[in-house]
Motif scaffolding. Structure first.
Motif, PDB file in Angstrom:
ATOM      1  N   GLU A 123       0.845  -1.199   0.000  1.00  0.00           N
ATOM      2  CA  GLU A 123       0.000   0.000   0.000  1.00  0.00           C
ATOM      3  C   GLU A 123       0.879   1.248   0.000  1.00  0.00           C
ATOM      4  OE1 GLU A 123      -3.472   2.061   2.803  1.00  0.00           O
ATOM      5  OE2 GLU A 123      -2.849  -0.031   3.120  1.00  0.00           O
ATOM      6  N   LEU A 124       0.658   2.117  -0.985  1.00  0.00           N
ATOM      7  CA  LEU A 124       1.429   3.347  -1.070  1.00  0.00           C
ATOM      8  C   LEU A 124       0.810   4.418  -0.180  1.00  0.00           C
ATOM      9  CD1 LEU A 124       2.029   3.483  -4.940  1.00  0.00           C
ATOM     10  CD2 LEU A 124       3.296   2.220  -3.185  1.00  0.00           C
ATOM     11  N   SER A 125       1.554   5.490   0.012  1.00  0.00           N
ATOM     12  CA  SER A 125       1.028   6.604   0.804  1.00  0.00           C
ATOM     13  C   SER A 125      -0.182   7.212   0.098  1.00  0.00           C
ATOM     14  CB  SER A 125       2.104   7.670   1.003  1.00  0.00           C
ATOM     15  OG  SER A 125       3.218   7.133   1.700  1.00  0.00           O
ATOM     16  N   THR A 126      -1.057   7.827   0.878  1.00  0.00           N
ATOM     17  CA  THR A 126      -2.235   8.488   0.323  1.00  0.00           C
ATOM     18  C   THR A 126      -1.891   9.946  -0.001  1.00  0.00           C
ATOM     19  OG1 THR A 126      -3.689   7.071   1.634  1.00  0.00           O
ATOM     20  CG2 THR A 126      -4.641   9.097   0.762  1.00  0.00           C
ATOM     21  N   TYR A 127      -2.343  10.388  -1.185  1.00  0.00           N
ATOM     22  CA  TYR A 127      -2.074  11.764  -1.618  1.00  0.00           C
ATOM     23  C   TYR A 127      -3.395  12.460  -1.908  1.00  0.00           C
ATOM     24  CZ  TYR A 127       2.559   9.749  -2.289  1.00  0.00           C
ATOM     25  OH  TYR A 127       3.744   9.095  -2.086  1.00  0.00           O
ATOM     26  N   ASP A 128      -3.436  13.765  -1.605  1.00  0.00           N
ATOM     27  CA  ASP A 128      -4.668  14.500  -1.881  1.00  0.00           C
ATOM     28  C   ASP A 128      -4.694  14.971  -3.335  1.00  0.00           C
ATOM     29  OD1 ASP A 128      -2.910  16.659  -1.943  1.00  0.00           O
ATOM     30  OD2 ASP A 128      -3.486  17.392   0.046  1.00  0.00           O
ATOM     31  N   SER A 129      -5.856  15.404  -3.767  1.00  0.00           N
ATOM     32  CA  SER A 129      -6.032  15.809  -5.167  1.00  0.00           C
ATOM     33  C   SER A 129      -5.141  16.983  -5.575  1.00  0.00           C
ATOM     34  CB  SER A 129      -7.509  16.151  -5.421  1.00  0.00           C
ATOM     35  OG  SER A 129      -8.309  14.996  -5.278  1.00  0.00           O
ATOM     36  N   PRO A 130      -4.942  18.021  -4.735  1.00  0.00           N
ATOM     37  CA  PRO A 130      -4.029  19.099  -5.134  1.00  0.00           C
ATOM     38  C   PRO A 130      -2.607  18.616  -5.419  1.00  0.00           C
ATOM     39  CG  PRO A 130      -5.406  19.837  -3.329  1.00  0.00           C
ATOM     40  CD  PRO A 130      -5.669  18.366  -3.490  1.00  0.00           C
ATOM     41  N   THR A 131      -2.129  17.623  -4.655  1.00  0.00           N
ATOM     42  CA  THR A 131      -0.793  17.076  -4.911  1.00  0.00           C
ATOM     43  C   THR A 131      -0.743  16.389  -6.263  1.00  0.00           C
ATOM     44  OG1 THR A 131      -0.379  16.755  -2.543  1.00  0.00           O
ATOM     45  CG2 THR A 131       0.956  15.458  -4.076  1.00  0.00           C
ATOM     46  N   ILE A 132      -1.778  15.612  -6.586  1.00  0.00           N
ATOM     47  CA  ILE A 132      -1.835  14.920  -7.875  1.00  0.00           C
ATOM     48  C   ILE A 132      -1.878  15.935  -9.018  1.00  0.00           C
ATOM     49  CG2 ILE A 132      -3.107  13.277  -9.284  1.00  0.00           C
ATOM     50  CD1 ILE A 132      -1.804  12.129  -6.724  1.00  0.00           C
ATOM     51  N   ASP A 133      -2.687  16.982  -8.858  1.00  0.00           N
ATOM     52  CA  ASP A 133      -2.787  18.007  -9.897  1.00  0.00           C
ATOM     53  C   ASP A 133      -1.452  18.723 -10.083  1.00  0.00           C
ATOM     54  OD1 ASP A 133      -5.440  17.388 -10.273  1.00  0.00           O
ATOM     55  OD2 ASP A 133      -6.186  18.993  -8.966  1.00  0.00           O
ATOM     56  N   LYS A 134      -0.725  18.945  -9.005  1.00  0.00           N
ATOM     57  CA  LYS A 134       0.584  19.590  -9.096  1.00  0.00           C
ATOM     58  C   LYS A 134       1.561  18.708  -9.854  1.00  0.00           C
ATOM     59  CE  LYS A 134       4.260  21.546  -6.209  1.00  0.00           C
ATOM     60  NZ  LYS A 134       4.718  21.824  -4.813  1.00  0.00           N
ATOM     61  N   TRP A 135       1.564  17.411  -9.575  1.00  0.00           N
ATOM     62  CA  TRP A 135       2.422  16.485 -10.310  1.00  0.00           C
ATOM     63  C   TRP A 135       2.111  16.537 -11.802  1.00  0.00           C
ATOM     64  CZ3 TRP A 135       1.815  11.502  -6.800  1.00  0.00           C
ATOM     65  CH2 TRP A 135       2.627  11.655  -5.668  1.00  0.00           C
ATOM     66  N   ALA A 136       0.831  16.471 -12.127  1.00  0.00           N
ATOM     67  CA  ALA A 136       0.427  16.405 -13.528  1.00  0.00           C
ATOM     68  C   ALA A 136       0.749  17.688 -14.283  1.00  0.00           C
ATOM     69  CB  ALA A 136      -1.065  16.103 -13.611  1.00  0.00           C
ATOM     70  N   ALA A 137       0.787  18.823 -13.564  1.00  0.00           N
ATOM     71  CA  ALA A 137       1.023  20.116 -14.219  1.00  0.00           C
ATOM     72  C   ALA A 137       2.499  20.453 -14.352  1.00  0.00           C
ATOM     73  CB  ALA A 137       0.306  21.218 -13.445  1.00  0.00           C
ATOM     74  N   THR A 138       3.374  19.634 -13.785  1.00  0.00           N
ATOM     75  CA  THR A 138       4.807  19.928 -13.844  1.00  0.00           C
ATOM     76  C   THR A 138       5.299  19.828 -15.292  1.00  0.00           C
ATOM     77  OG1 THR A 138       5.103  19.008 -11.629  1.00  0.00           O
ATOM     78  CG2 THR A 138       7.081  19.258 -12.991  1.00  0.00           C
ATOM     79  N   ALA A 139       5.928  20.904 -15.757  1.00  0.00           N
ATOM     80  CA  ALA A 139       6.348  20.964 -17.158  1.00  0.00           C
ATOM     81  C   ALA A 139       7.629  20.184 -17.411  1.00  0.00           C
ATOM     82  CB  ALA A 139       6.532  22.426 -17.575  1.00  0.00           C
ATOM     83  N   GLU A 140       8.522  20.148 -16.438  1.00  0.00           N
ATOM     84  CA  GLU A 140       9.811  19.483 -16.621  1.00  0.00           C
ATOM     85  C   GLU A 140       9.647  17.965 -16.541  1.00  0.00           C
ATOM     86  OE1 GLU A 140      13.812  19.248 -17.457  1.00  0.00           O
ATOM     87  OE2 GLU A 140      12.480  20.993 -17.482  1.00  0.00           O
ATOM     88  N   PRO A 141      10.094  17.231 -17.561  1.00  0.00           N
ATOM     89  CA  PRO A 141       9.975  15.770 -17.513  1.00  0.00           C
ATOM     90  C   PRO A 141      10.832  15.163 -16.404  1.00  0.00           C
ATOM     91  CG  PRO A 141      10.415  16.543 -19.751  1.00  0.00           C
ATOM     92  CD  PRO A 141      10.645  17.711 -18.832  1.00  0.00           C
TER      93      PRO A 141
END
Length: 221
Positions: A193-211
């Protein structure tokens, strides 16, 4: 001389004939047949409805042996031990080439794999979300920890399993690892089981421009 008269001969018993049964005998015979028929039907019904304990189906008898744990713990999959070291998210990933984006989010799970008693490999890697949806390791990137790589006994190797999942699935995930790529019946499967992340954290990951660069697996102490 006077002859002594002989007694008349005793008639031979005729054994092959019987008198026809009377009404009472016929009723008793019919009752016996009816009782036997009812008993046979009852036994047949019991046999038809019998099932082994636990359902007894093939899937039940041959289900995999789940070994569960959490990130940071060492979890045994019998032929190898697995430990999640780190989890990252990204909107783009890079591995020896152009960056790849996604309509969801990339999840990179850095994991330490240690073979136990013999040379082995990891044939199956997936993420399962809170709704029991399963996301296999992405085929859009080369997965160096899966399939072709052999792990030697007692030599820990750290590398990244890469997944592409919808954003709504990424908040609560479980890593599933097994030796066999398709058929895990009667084998051990590690579920971490991985750590739980909130939606703002997921959105921040997805919006990161640098690969995020996917590192090659490394032997570690």
């Amino acid at each position: 001389m006077t002859e002594t008269p002989q007694p008349p001969p005793v008639p031979e018993e005729v054994r092959s004939h019987r008198a026809p049964p009377g009404p009472v005998q016929r009723a008793g015979t019919k009752a016996s047949v009816g009782t036997l028929l009812i008993a046979a039907l009852a036994i047949g019904g019991l046999i038809a409805s019998w099932r082994p304990l636990g359902g007894g189906g093939t899937d039940d008898r041959e289900r995999p042996f789940i070994r569960a744990g959490q990130a940071g713990e060492t979890v045994s999959a019998r032929v190898f031990d697995a430990k999640v070291v780190d989890v990252r998210g990204a909107g783009k990933v890079r591995l020896r080439g152009a960056a790849l984006d996604t309509g969801g989010v990339w999840i990179l799970v850095r994991t330490r794999i240690t073979a136990t008693d013999e040379e082995t490999s990891v044939g199956y890697a997936a993420l399962r979300d809170a709704r029991d949806r399963v996301f296999l390791a992405s085929t859009r990137v080369e997965q160096e920890m899966i399939g072709g790589r052999s792990f030697q006994p007692s030599i820990p190797v750290e590398g990244v399993f890469v997944f592409e999942v919808p954003r709504d699935a990424a908040t609560n995930l479980t890593l599933v690892l097994a030796r066999q790529s398709i058929d895990q019946r009667m084998d051990a499967v590690a579920e971490i089981e991985l750590s739980t992340y909130d939606s703002p954290t997921i959105d921040k990951w997805a919006a990161t421009a640098e690969p995020v660069t996917i590192d090659e697996p490394q032997v570690v102490p």
